[in-house]
Design an enzyme around this catalytic site. Structure first.
Site, PDB file in Angstrom:
ATOM      1  N   SER A  25       0.839  -1.191   0.000  1.00 36.78           N
ATOM      2  CA  SER A  25       0.000   0.000   0.000  1.00 36.78           C
ATOM      3  C   SER A  25       0.881   1.251   0.000  1.00 36.78           C
ATOM      4  CB  SER A  25      -0.968  -0.046   1.187  1.00 36.78           C
ATOM      5  OG  SER A  25      -2.007   0.879   1.021  1.00 36.78           O
ATOM      6  N   ASP A 111      -9.835  -4.044  -5.172  1.00 34.36           N
ATOM      7  CA  ASP A 111      -9.234  -3.219  -4.134  1.00 34.36           C
ATOM      8  C   ASP A 111      -9.853  -1.816  -4.169  1.00 34.36           C
ATOM      9  OD1 ASP A 111      -7.604  -1.703  -2.449  1.00 34.36           O
ATOM     10  OD2 ASP A 111      -5.769  -2.684  -3.106  1.00 34.36           O
ATOM     11  N   HIS A 151      -7.953  -5.129  -0.983  1.00 34.57           N
ATOM     12  CA  HIS A 151      -6.725  -4.507  -0.486  1.00 34.57           C
ATOM     13  C   HIS A 151      -5.965  -5.387   0.496  1.00 34.57           C
ATOM     14  CE1 HIS A 151      -4.163  -1.029  -0.016  1.00 34.57           C
ATOM     15  NE2 HIS A 151      -4.242  -1.138   1.298  1.00 34.57           N
TER      16      HIS A 151
END
Length: 180
Positions: A25, A111, A151
């Site tokens: 991320s 995501d 995610h």
């Protein structure tokens, strides 16, 4: 980058041929920025659901969480933040004809935080910019897109372990530590 240089140059704990970095991320953004700043310092980079197209993604208010993150990151629709973000955005700072580390980028089709096209675009950008240099060094730039993940990757622990094993297999293979 400074810590990596210390490990390699000052402390002689490792060499750049054995050094890897990994981030997910926003941590993937950090890894992307690090390999742009010093592509020759790392042998392998793993970027999990990396937020690497900072300017384009943060300018799009229709993407989940973007508007709420303007307070922390800045709004690239304003000139001062646009220039600042462009200065560290991995997508906007790829070096042409540099030898980059072997890279594994992952993403999830569903995501809501880092859209699937960010790792896909960064993979294509790295491949285009480094085709000649990386081919000579046998340093692949790979993309693994999970078609059912978001995610946070797999929610099932066994699937998570398989994904982690895949990442480690790539890492060990690219470091030359995998026995066939």
């Amino acid at each position: 980058v400074d810590v990596a240089r210390w490990l390699v140059c000052d402390a002689n704990i490792t060499t750049s041929d054995m050094l890897s970095c990994e981030g997910r991320s926003a941590g993937g953004l950090t890894v992307g920025a690090a390999i742009n700043q010093a592509p020759d310092l790392f042998r392998v980079a793993i970027l999990g659901v990396p937020a690497v197209d900072v300017v384009a993604s943060m300018a799009d208010s229709s993407i989940n969480l973007v508007v709420t993150e303007w307070e922390e990151w800045g709004n690239p629709n304003e000139v001062k933040y646009f220039e600042y973000m462009k200065g560290y955005s991995p997508m906007d700072n790829v070096r042409t004809n540099a030898t980059y580390p072997s890279c594994l980028l992952t993403g999830g089709l569903h995501d809501p935080r880092v859209q699937f096209w960010e790792p896909a675009k960064f993979t294509a950008t790295l491949r285009h910019a480094t085709a000649i240099a990386n081919d000579k060094e046998d340093r692949p730039i790979c993309l693994k897109m999970e078609m059912s993940a978001g995610h946070f990757s797999a929610s099932d622990r066994y699937k998570y372990w398989r994904e982690l094993a895949f990442d480690y297999a790539f890492l060990l293979d690219q470091l030359g530590l995998f026995q066939k």
